[in-house]
Design an enzyme around this catalytic site. Structure first.
Site, PDB file in Angstrom:
ATOM      1  N   CYS A   1     -12.628   0.576  -9.686  1.00 56.27           N
ATOM      2  CA  CYS A   1     -13.660   1.591  -9.492  1.00 56.27           C
ATOM      3  C   CYS A   1     -13.719   2.547 -10.682  1.00 56.27           C
ATOM      4  CB  CYS A   1     -13.434   2.357  -8.188  1.00 56.27           C
ATOM      5  SG  CYS A   1     -11.844   3.193  -8.087  1.00 56.27           S
TER       6      CYS A   1
ATOM      7  N   GLU B   1       0.850  -1.197   0.000  1.00 53.40           N
ATOM      8  CA  GLU B   1       0.000   0.000   0.000  1.00 53.40           C
ATOM      9  C   GLU B   1       0.884   1.244   0.000  1.00 53.40           C
ATOM     10  OE1 GLU B   1      -2.554   2.927   0.200  1.00 53.40           O
ATOM     11  OE2 GLU B   1      -3.271   0.885  -0.124  1.00 53.40           O
TER      12      GLU B   1
END
Length: 453
Positions: A409, A325
């Site tokens: 997304c 991340e």
């Protein structure tokens, strides 16, 4: 330019929920509020050489897809809320439109066709939004406070009394929130309230993060505490950036969500990224892991892992999982969550800028049998480009993953990355499907599965 009295036949609908037609000159016209099959008149607001854009003004044939909006603040009228774009479209049709958007992006942008179309993931159409960023505006000349989303195509805050996409308890809280802010000494220095809802054994935990540009007075703090006692919420305060967010009072239930299929509890802070729709997220994680199918003898890498939404469930099934991340803060939160769930022995985490990756970086993170990729709207171009480069110049000490599950997304960046994976990295797109994470909006979430050809 399209004449105001010209009748247009709407052929399709685009990603922004605009009807698409052609005028008598053959020019494409995008029409807000129009649906496929309708005959409409339009007032043109923008005109370019190749297209025009306008708003529906009259209709003489109505689409079977058209339904009555469920919110009084939705529409094309002045002051209409801009939070939703598709409330006038039947719910099943919304899902079909989003599936078609995904397929069209893969076909036109990537020249890729999924071998199997996954059944769309969908859930409740109303009361689903467990996260929201509500703007606050004290309008001195009217002596009132507005709390809600922005107006359609405007920086002004909509005059909202209710919001049916929010849980009913929160929707009913909008007017009391307006009254609360109006009573505060710093009412003109409070630009935002962020909502985050968690789950606890006793019921929902509703957190409200109040952004304040000046220190709050003791009287204002007392007003917040009184509101919390009546409405059952916990207040968090944000005097500056996201790192300054803190609880007004430290007692109270923990903010968390659960993934019961995997026995995982995910504590989070109200400003952490979590999915807005908890029910869809639960189904999404379950499907993603069934498609990934990690086994006890496999190593998995979860790219863009966030809080560990996929990493920790993977850790319950795989030999080991590495979550990567970009945010050091989220990586530490992921480690804490792994420890909390007793999964720290099989889940490890690393912080890395994932928009700057080279083949050497992939090799350095080690070989993995499978990948889970869940990037933000920008997609995962650097990651898949590095994978494609390794396909073109293989390394003897490293093998690419056999399977990749990509959760997206943004269908456009998914298509871009799918094109690289299929045409340059040696993968097949074996499945893809839409996820209706945001009903009544034009937002398209989706999932695709790639396997080595």
């Amino acid at each position: 330019m399209t004449a105001r009295d010209e009748w247009l036949t709407v052929d399709s609908i685009d990603l922004e929920a605009q009807g698409v037609a052609r005028n008598a000159e053959g020019k494409v016209v995008f029409i807000e509020g129009a649906l496929p099959g309708e005959e409409v008149q339009v007032q043109v607001g923008r005109s370019k050489n190749a297209w025009e854009q306008g708003t529906l003004t009259a209709m003489r044939r109505e689409s079977a897809l058209r339904v009555r909006p469920g919110c009084p603040h939705f529409g094309l009228h002045a002051g209409a809320c801009g939070g939703c774009k598709m409330q006038h479209v039947d719910g099943a049709a919304q899902v079909a439109i989003k599936q078609r958007v995904l397929e069209d992006n893969l076909a036109h942008l990537a020249k890729v066709k999924a071998e199997t179309l996954l059944r769309p993931i969908q859930g409740p159409d109303w009361g689903y939004r467990f996260r929201a960023r509500l703007s606050v505006r004290y309008v001195a000349r009217k002596g009132t406070v507005l709390v809600g989303f922005h107006e359609r195509k405007s920086r002004y805050v909509a005059d909202m009394q209710v919001c049916p996409v929010l849980p009913a308890t929160v929707s009913a809280m909008l007017m009391p929130l307006r009254a609360l802010v109006g009573s505060m000494d710093q009412r003109d220095r409070l630009p935002q309230i962020e909502l985050a809802i968690g789950q606890a054994e006793a019921g929902p935990v509703i957190a409200l993060v109040l952004r304040h540009l000046e220190p709050l007075t003791d009287a204002d703090l007392a007003r917040l505490r009184a509101f919390a006692a009546v409405h059952g919420v916990q207040w968090w305060l944000q005097p500056k950036g996201p790192d300054t967010v803190h609880l007004l009072d430290t007692d109270g239930p923990e903010l968390a969500y659960t993934l019961p299929e995997f026995g995982v509890v995910m504590p989070f802070k109200p400003t952490d990224f979590t999915q807005v729709n908890h029910q869809i997220n639960t189904v999404l994680v379950g499907r993603a892991l069934r498609l990934l199918a990690p086994t006890r003898d496999e190593r998995v890498i979860d790219w863009f892992c966030g809080l560990g939404n996929f990493t920790l469930p993977i850790a319950t099934l795989a030999r080991e999982v590495l979550g990567i991340e970009g945010s050091e803060t989220l990586v530490q939160r992921s480690r804490d969550n792994a420890l909390r769930n007793g999964l720290d022995g099989r889940a490890s985490f690393a912080a890395r800028n994932l928009f700057e990756l080279a083949p050497d970086d992939l090799v350095a993170y080690g070989q993995a049998d499978k990948w889970l990729v869940d990037p933000p709207r920008e997609g995962a171009f650097a990651l898949v480009k590095a994978l494609a480069d390794l396909h073109a110049a293989p390394r003897a000490d490293w093998q690419p993953p056999r399977r990749i599950v990509y959760v997206s997304c943004n269908p456009a960046t998914l298509a871009r990355d799918a094109g690289l994976l299929v045409h340059q990295a040696g993968y097949r797109c074996v499945a893809a499907g839409a996820v209706n994470m945001f009903p009544h909006t034009a937002h398209v979430e989706s999932m695709a599965v790639f396997e080595r050809a």
